[in-house]
Design a protein around this motif. Structure first.
Motif, PDB file in Angstrom:
ATOM      1  N   LEU A 164      33.850 -49.007 -40.729  1.00  0.00           N
ATOM      2  CA  LEU A 164      33.016 -49.711 -41.693  1.00  0.00           C
ATOM      3  C   LEU A 164      31.674 -49.007 -41.804  1.00  0.00           C
ATOM      4  O   LEU A 164      31.045 -48.680 -40.798  1.00  0.00           O
ATOM      5  CB  LEU A 164      32.806 -51.163 -41.264  1.00  0.00           C
ATOM      6  CG  LEU A 164      34.049 -52.032 -41.205  1.00  0.00           C
ATOM      7  CD1 LEU A 164      33.684 -53.413 -40.670  1.00  0.00           C
ATOM      8  CD2 LEU A 164      34.683 -52.156 -42.577  1.00  0.00           C
ATOM      9  N   GLU A 165      31.273 -48.760 -43.033  1.00  0.00           N
ATOM     10  CA  GLU A 165      29.979 -48.129 -43.271  1.00  0.00           C
ATOM     11  C   GLU A 165      29.046 -49.140 -43.923  1.00  0.00           C
ATOM     12  O   GLU A 165      29.414 -49.786 -44.895  1.00  0.00           O
ATOM     13  CB  GLU A 165      30.132 -46.926 -44.201  1.00  0.00           C
ATOM     14  CG  GLU A 165      30.941 -45.793 -43.608  1.00  0.00           C
ATOM     15  CD  GLU A 165      31.043 -44.626 -44.571  1.00  0.00           C
ATOM     16  OE1 GLU A 165      30.162 -44.476 -45.431  1.00  0.00           O
ATOM     17  OE2 GLU A 165      32.014 -43.872 -44.452  1.00  0.00           O
ATOM     18  N   HIS A 166      27.880 -49.277 -43.375  1.00  0.00           N
ATOM     19  CA  HIS A 166      26.883 -50.174 -43.965  1.00  0.00           C
ATOM     20  C   HIS A 166      26.063 -49.382 -44.971  1.00  0.00           C
ATOM     21  O   HIS A 166      25.464 -48.357 -44.637  1.00  0.00           O
ATOM     22  CB  HIS A 166      25.969 -50.752 -42.894  1.00  0.00           C
ATOM     23  CG  HIS A 166      24.877 -51.595 -43.450  1.00  0.00           C
ATOM     24  ND1 HIS A 166      25.116 -52.837 -43.993  1.00  0.00           N
ATOM     25  CD2 HIS A 166      23.558 -51.375 -43.585  1.00  0.00           C
ATOM     26  CE1 HIS A 166      23.968 -53.335 -44.430  1.00  0.00           C
ATOM     27  NE2 HIS A 166      23.010 -52.470 -44.189  1.00  0.00           N
ATOM     28  N   LYS A 167      26.076 -49.840 -46.212  1.00  0.00           N
ATOM     29  CA  LYS A 167      25.286 -49.179 -47.247  1.00  0.00           C
ATOM     30  C   LYS A 167      24.198 -50.140 -47.722  1.00  0.00           C
ATOM     31  O   LYS A 167      24.472 -51.305 -48.002  1.00  0.00           O
ATOM     32  CB  LYS A 167      26.170 -48.778 -48.425  1.00  0.00           C
ATOM     33  CG  LYS A 167      27.158 -47.694 -48.079  1.00  0.00           C
ATOM     34  CD  LYS A 167      27.937 -47.252 -49.289  1.00  0.00           C
ATOM     35  CE  LYS A 167      28.922 -46.162 -48.928  1.00  0.00           C
ATOM     36  NZ  LYS A 167      29.715 -45.729 -50.081  1.00  0.00           N
ATOM     37  N   GLU A 168      23.010 -49.620 -47.792  1.00  0.00           N
ATOM     38  CA  GLU A 168      21.887 -50.417 -48.261  1.00  0.00           C
ATOM     39  C   GLU A 168      22.031 -50.688 -49.762  1.00  0.00           C
ATOM     40  O   GLU A 168      22.359 -49.786 -50.525  1.00  0.00           O
ATOM     41  CB  GLU A 168      20.581 -49.666 -48.001  1.00  0.00           C
ATOM     42  CG  GLU A 168      19.340 -50.462 -48.253  1.00  0.00           C
ATOM     43  CD  GLU A 168      19.130 -51.579 -47.251  1.00  0.00           C
ATOM     44  OE1 GLU A 168      18.529 -52.586 -47.640  1.00  0.00           O
ATOM     45  OE2 GLU A 168      19.566 -51.432 -46.099  1.00  0.00           O
ATOM     46  N   MET A 169      21.821 -51.935 -50.154  1.00  0.00           N
ATOM     47  CA  MET A 169      21.920 -52.295 -51.563  1.00  0.00           C
ATOM     48  C   MET A 169      20.717 -51.746 -52.322  1.00  0.00           C
ATOM     49  O   MET A 169      19.585 -51.827 -51.846  1.00  0.00           O
ATOM     50  CB  MET A 169      21.967 -53.815 -51.734  1.00  0.00           C
ATOM     51  CG  MET A 169      22.187 -54.237 -53.155  1.00  0.00           C
ATOM     52  SD  MET A 169      22.091 -56.014 -53.448  1.00  0.00           S
ATOM     53  CE  MET A 169      23.243 -56.643 -52.288  1.00  0.00           C
ATOM     54  N   LYS A 170      21.003 -51.150 -53.465  1.00  0.00           N
ATOM     55  CA  LYS A 170      19.932 -50.613 -54.298  1.00  0.00           C
ATOM     56  C   LYS A 170      19.782 -51.504 -55.524  1.00  0.00           C
ATOM     57  O   LYS A 170      20.765 -51.822 -56.188  1.00  0.00           O
ATOM     58  CB  LYS A 170      20.252 -49.186 -54.725  1.00  0.00           C
ATOM     59  CG  LYS A 170      20.341 -48.217 -53.579  1.00  0.00           C
ATOM     60  CD  LYS A 170      20.694 -46.831 -54.034  1.00  0.00           C
ATOM     61  CE  LYS A 170      20.845 -45.914 -52.840  1.00  0.00           C
ATOM     62  NZ  LYS A 170      21.271 -44.571 -53.241  1.00  0.00           N
ATOM     63  N   THR A 171      18.576 -51.901 -55.810  1.00  0.00           N
ATOM     64  CA  THR A 171      18.308 -52.731 -56.977  1.00  0.00           C
ATOM     65  C   THR A 171      17.384 -51.985 -57.924  1.00  0.00           C
ATOM     66  O   THR A 171      16.647 -51.082 -57.519  1.00  0.00           O
ATOM     67  CB  THR A 171      17.661 -54.071 -56.577  1.00  0.00           C
ATOM     68  OG1 THR A 171      16.455 -53.802 -55.870  1.00  0.00           O
ATOM     69  CG2 THR A 171      18.589 -54.888 -55.699  1.00  0.00           C
ATOM     70  N   LEU A 172      17.434 -52.388 -59.170  1.00  0.00           N
ATOM     71  CA  LEU A 172      16.579 -51.752 -60.178  1.00  0.00           C
ATOM     72  C   LEU A 172      15.201 -52.398 -60.188  1.00  0.00           C
ATOM     73  O   LEU A 172      15.087 -53.614 -60.045  1.00  0.00           O
ATOM     74  CB  LEU A 172      17.210 -51.923 -61.567  1.00  0.00           C
ATOM     75  CG  LEU A 172      18.551 -51.249 -61.795  1.00  0.00           C
ATOM     76  CD1 LEU A 172      19.128 -51.677 -63.141  1.00  0.00           C
ATOM     77  CD2 LEU A 172      18.392 -49.751 -61.749  1.00  0.00           C
TER      78      LEU A 172
END
Length: 69
Positions: free
Chosen positions: A23-31
């Motif tokens: 499992l890879e944790h990816k940081e959520m990117k917001t506009l």
């Protein structure tokens, strides 16, 4: 699979010995708000405001969004 084997629905568990993917944790990117505001302003002028607003507000995927009536 384990339950199916215990209940003798299957003879062997085909998943035994399989390695699970990591499992890879990816940081959520917001506009940022400024580009979103400009985008929605342009969408309003183009007549597709509601569709893009719903997408941005809910996070629906393209297929889910296009399936709405």
């Amino acid at each position: 699979m384990k339950l199916a084997k215990e209940q003798k629905i299957i003879v062997i568990d085909p998943t035994e010995g399989c390695a699970l993917p990591k499992l890879e944790h990816k940081e959520m990117k917001t506009l940022p708000i400024e580009p979103v505001t400009a985008f929605l302003r342009e969408a309003k002028e183009s007549g597709v405001f509601v569709m893009y607003y719903v997408e941005l507000a809910t996070g629906l995927r393209r297929g889910e969004l296009l399936g709405l009536k």
